[in-house]
Structure formats: structure tokens, C-alpha cells
Write an enzyme that holds these catalytic residues in place. Structure first.
Site, PDB file in Angstrom:
ATOM      1  N   GLU A 157      -6.043  -6.338  -4.562  1.00 25.03           N
ATOM      2  CA  GLU A 157      -7.257  -6.136  -3.768  1.00 25.03           C
ATOM      3  C   GLU A 157      -8.462  -6.926  -4.292  1.00 25.03           C
ATOM      4  O   GLU A 157      -9.559  -6.388  -4.431  1.00 25.03           O
ATOM      5  CB  GLU A 157      -7.593  -4.651  -3.688  1.00 25.03           C
ATOM      6  CG  GLU A 157      -6.482  -3.811  -3.078  1.00 25.03           C
ATOM      7  CD  GLU A 157      -6.741  -2.318  -3.143  1.00 25.03           C
ATOM      8  OE1 GLU A 157      -7.823  -1.908  -3.609  1.00 25.03           O
ATOM      9  OE2 GLU A 157      -5.845  -1.555  -2.731  1.00 25.03           O
ATOM     10  N   GLU A 210       3.084  -0.808   0.652  1.00 20.72           N
ATOM     11  CA  GLU A 210       2.551   0.547   0.511  1.00 20.72           C
ATOM     12  C   GLU A 210       2.493   1.245   1.871  1.00 20.72           C
ATOM     13  O   GLU A 210       1.505   1.880   2.225  1.00 20.72           O
ATOM     14  CB  GLU A 210       1.154   0.512  -0.130  1.00 20.72           C
ATOM     15  CG  GLU A 210       1.099  -0.208  -1.465  1.00 20.72           C
ATOM     16  CD  GLU A 210      -0.266  -0.160  -2.135  1.00 20.72           C
ATOM     17  OE1 GLU A 210      -1.105   0.686  -1.754  1.00 20.72           O
ATOM     18  OE2 GLU A 210      -0.499  -0.981  -3.047  1.00 20.72           O
TER      19      GLU A 210
END
Length: 363
Positions: free
Chosen positions: A158, A274
Site C-alpha cells: 500500500e 485479500e
């Protein structure tokens, strides 16, 4: 004569058949294959080592349904190194031993992350030389320890800003918590250097850049794809892209397909890393699972899986990992402070309609 009744508790159809003498209640066929058996690519779960150890249905579901596992938090920097110079790998080692005993692949998550779960001692470093050296040492130490035990790593997690398509340089997140401001301290190209350090620590590990929101944020998707292509041109050792895919039943299919397609066009391995699909994106206080919502979740799981299988060349299919095992241990209710049920297994490890959606997407 034949009647069809929809029962919300079963999220499927039960037939009442009149055979002339008796009425026979016929349940729908149970899935004949597990996800692991049906998929031509690895199927994973993000797992808790504590739950693996203490929760027998949880453990058995992982054993039966998965071919790959990711530690949900046990291999993050805050757990591995809670104090500077101290490395606590016992819990992660236990998970790896479980994976080895069950012949499961281990995907490491994660070496560098900007968010507030990075250890406090690391967030306090402000000098660029000190921080660079510290991260290099951390990656070298951790990567070397798990060398040959971990097949792959999310090297950096991220790092790209949600809206600007640039490297994050925030000091605070949306709720005012202090972040690990690595991008501001080390500059835009720090991600490339982290990949170089990880490759040196374990030359055989597949190295991924992992992020979320590519399906709804075009600027972010473009920035990640451009970064990956730039790394390839420069010889930076990147092998794959992780699309977290924390989505909902309302996420547009067009965005999902575009994110998968554009990512696959890099030629890198593609990991839906995810996956979960929320049924309560509006955070309604009176949320309840209904046949309509369960059907929408079924359709979305089916679409994600079938699109991945169709668009991503077989040689680039690193697999699909669900972020959690069951609704009872999912991270989403705690994060959104709301009720939800985003996974294919309910809190009692029953197979939901979404489970069949996953299987049907593989067909």
C-alpha cells in the site's frame, strides 16, 4: 406436482416432491469438490496461528480448502520486531511448520507497510540514512530467516496514494493516527530499493507489490501498473502484483475486470491477495443476511473468480487468497464497526451460497 421454496437459512432451494405416495424433501446437492480440488491455481486463506492451534473447525477448513496460506498479522513488522534489534519469529515459525506438515505454500505478508501497525520504534526514525539502513537490515534479517520456507513476499504494501497516483507521503491517516511516513523520508523510489534488498535476502522468493482499490481508483491502478513496468525496464526484481480486492456486492464489475486486465498486461504474476466481498457496504445497523444479498454475493464471487481465470494467462496465475477463513473471524466487522458476512464460510464454517459462487466461477 412440485413446489420450490427459498429458505434464507440455507441460502438455496429445497424441493418438495410429490411422488404419488409421499412428499419427499430433497436438499440441493452439496459441492462435490473443495476449492483446492477444483481450482487450477493455488487457493489461499489469510490465517491466524492462534486459531489454527485452538479452533478445530477452523484448522480443518484450512487443511481441506487451501493450498496456500498467508499470515494475517503474524509476519508483519510490528509482530516480528516489536523492539529495535529484537526479532520474534516464534509464532510465524509455528505457522510455517503447520504449512510444511500440510504441504501448503506460504506467502509472506509483509516486509514494509506505511500504516500504524508498523512498530513504534520504526515510526520514530526521521533521518533518511538511518531509516534506509534500518529497513535494509530488517529485510535482510527476516528474509534470510525465512529463506526456503516462504515462497513469496509482499515486499511493500500500500505505498501508492489512493487518489493522486503518487507515493504516499502522509503523516496521519483519516482518523488521525500517526503513520510510518517512509515515502516522505526516503523519497519516491524507496519501493524499488526494498525489492532489491528482499531479492538479496532470498533470491528464490517471488516478490510482490500489494495494494487495494485498483478496481475503483483509475489513477491508483495506472500508477501501480506504470511502477511495475518501470521496475521491469530497470531490472528491479519484481515478480508479481497483489490486488487485495476488498470489495462489496456493489463494486462495479467493469472496474474489477479492468483492474485484473491492466495488471495482467504487465506480464507479472497476478495474485488476488485479500479477497472478501462485503454485503453491508452502507454499514446499516439493521443489516441481516437475506436471500437477495446472498445471491448478489454469490454472483460477485463467481464474477471475480471467472474473470481472473479467463483474463489472467495460466502462467501468471499466482492464485486467489481469501482474507480470512470464516465470517466469525473476519476483520471486516471490527474495521467498519458494523455487521457483515463477507466470506464464503459462515461463523459455523458452513458453506454459504458464496462458496458455490467461487466454485461456479472456476468452471
Amino acid at each position: 406436482m412440485k413446489f420450490l421454496f427459498t429458505l434464507a437459512g440455507l441460502a438455496g432451494l429445497i424441493q418438495l416432491v410429490d411422488n404419488g405416495a409421499h412428499c419427499i424433501l430433497v436438499a440441493p446437492d452439496a459441492p462435490s469438490q473443495t476449492l483446492a480440488e477444483a481450482a487450477p491455481f493455488p487457493i489461499g486463506f489469510a490465517v491466524s496461528p492462534a486459531s489454527i492451534k485452538s479452533n478445530a473447525p477452523y484448522r480443518q477448513t484450512v487443511i481441506q480448502e487451501a493450498t496456500s496460506i498467508t499470515a494475517d498479522v503474524a509476519m508483519k513488522p510490528s509482530r516480528i520486531s516489536p523492539q529495535k534489534g529484537i526479532y520474534n519469529v516464534d509464532v510465524a515459525d509455528q505457522l510455517i511448520e503447520f504449512a510444511r506438515s500440510q504441504k501448503k505454500r506460504v506467502h509472506g505478508h509483509t516486509l514494509v507497510w506505511y500504516i500504524d501497525t508498523s512498530p513504534n520504534w520504526l515510526k520514530q526514525i526521521r533521518d533518511s540514512t538511518d531509516l534506509e539502513s534500518t529497513l535494509q537490515t530488517y529485510i535482510q534479517t527476516v528474509g534470510t530467516h525465512f529463506k526456503g520456507k516462504v515462497a513469496s513476499w509482499d515486499v511493500v504494501n500500500e505505498a501508492v496514494d489512493n487518489n493522486r497516483g503518487a507515493i504516499r507521503k502522509d503523516s496521519l491517516n483519516t482518523v488521525g493516527k500517526t503513520l510510518f511516513n517512509v515515502g516522505k523520508i526516503l523519497g519516491d523510489d524507496y519501493v524499488a530499493r526494498m525489492f532489491q534488498y528482499a531479492h538479496k535476502a532470498d533470491p528464490n522468493a517471488r516478490l510482490f507489490y500489494n495494494d487495494y482499490g485498483q478496481e475503483t481508483r483509475p489513477a491508483k491502478l495506472s500508477a501501480i501498473v506504470n511502477m511495475a513496468n518501470d521496475f521491469k525496464r530497470r531490472g528491479i526484481p519484481i515478480h508479481g502484483l497483489g490486488l487485495q480486492m476488498h470489495i462489496s456486492i456493489d463494486t462495479p464489475n467493469e472496474g474489477i475486470e479492468n483492474a485484473i486486465r491492466k495488471s495482467a498486461e504487465t506480464g507479472l504474476l497476478i495474485h488476488i491477495s485479500e479477497l472478501d466481498i462485503a454485503m453491508n457496504p452502507g454499514k446499516k445497523k439493521d443489516f441481516a443476511e437475506t436471500p437477495e444479498l446472498l445471491e448478489k454475493q454469490y454472483q460477485k464471487y463467481k464474477f471475480v473468480v471467472s474473470t481472473y481465470k479467463k483474463i489472467v494467462p495460466a502462467s501468471q496465475q499466482f492464485g486467489i487468497t481469501l482474507w480470512g477463513v470464516d465470517d466469525g473471524t473476519s476483520w471486516i466487522p471490527g474495521f467498519c464497526q458494523c455487521l457483515d458476512a463477507a466470506l464464503p464460510f459462515d461463523a459455523n464454517f458452513g458453506k454459504k451460497r458464496a462458496y458455490q459462487g467461487f466454485l461456479d466461477g472456476l468452471k
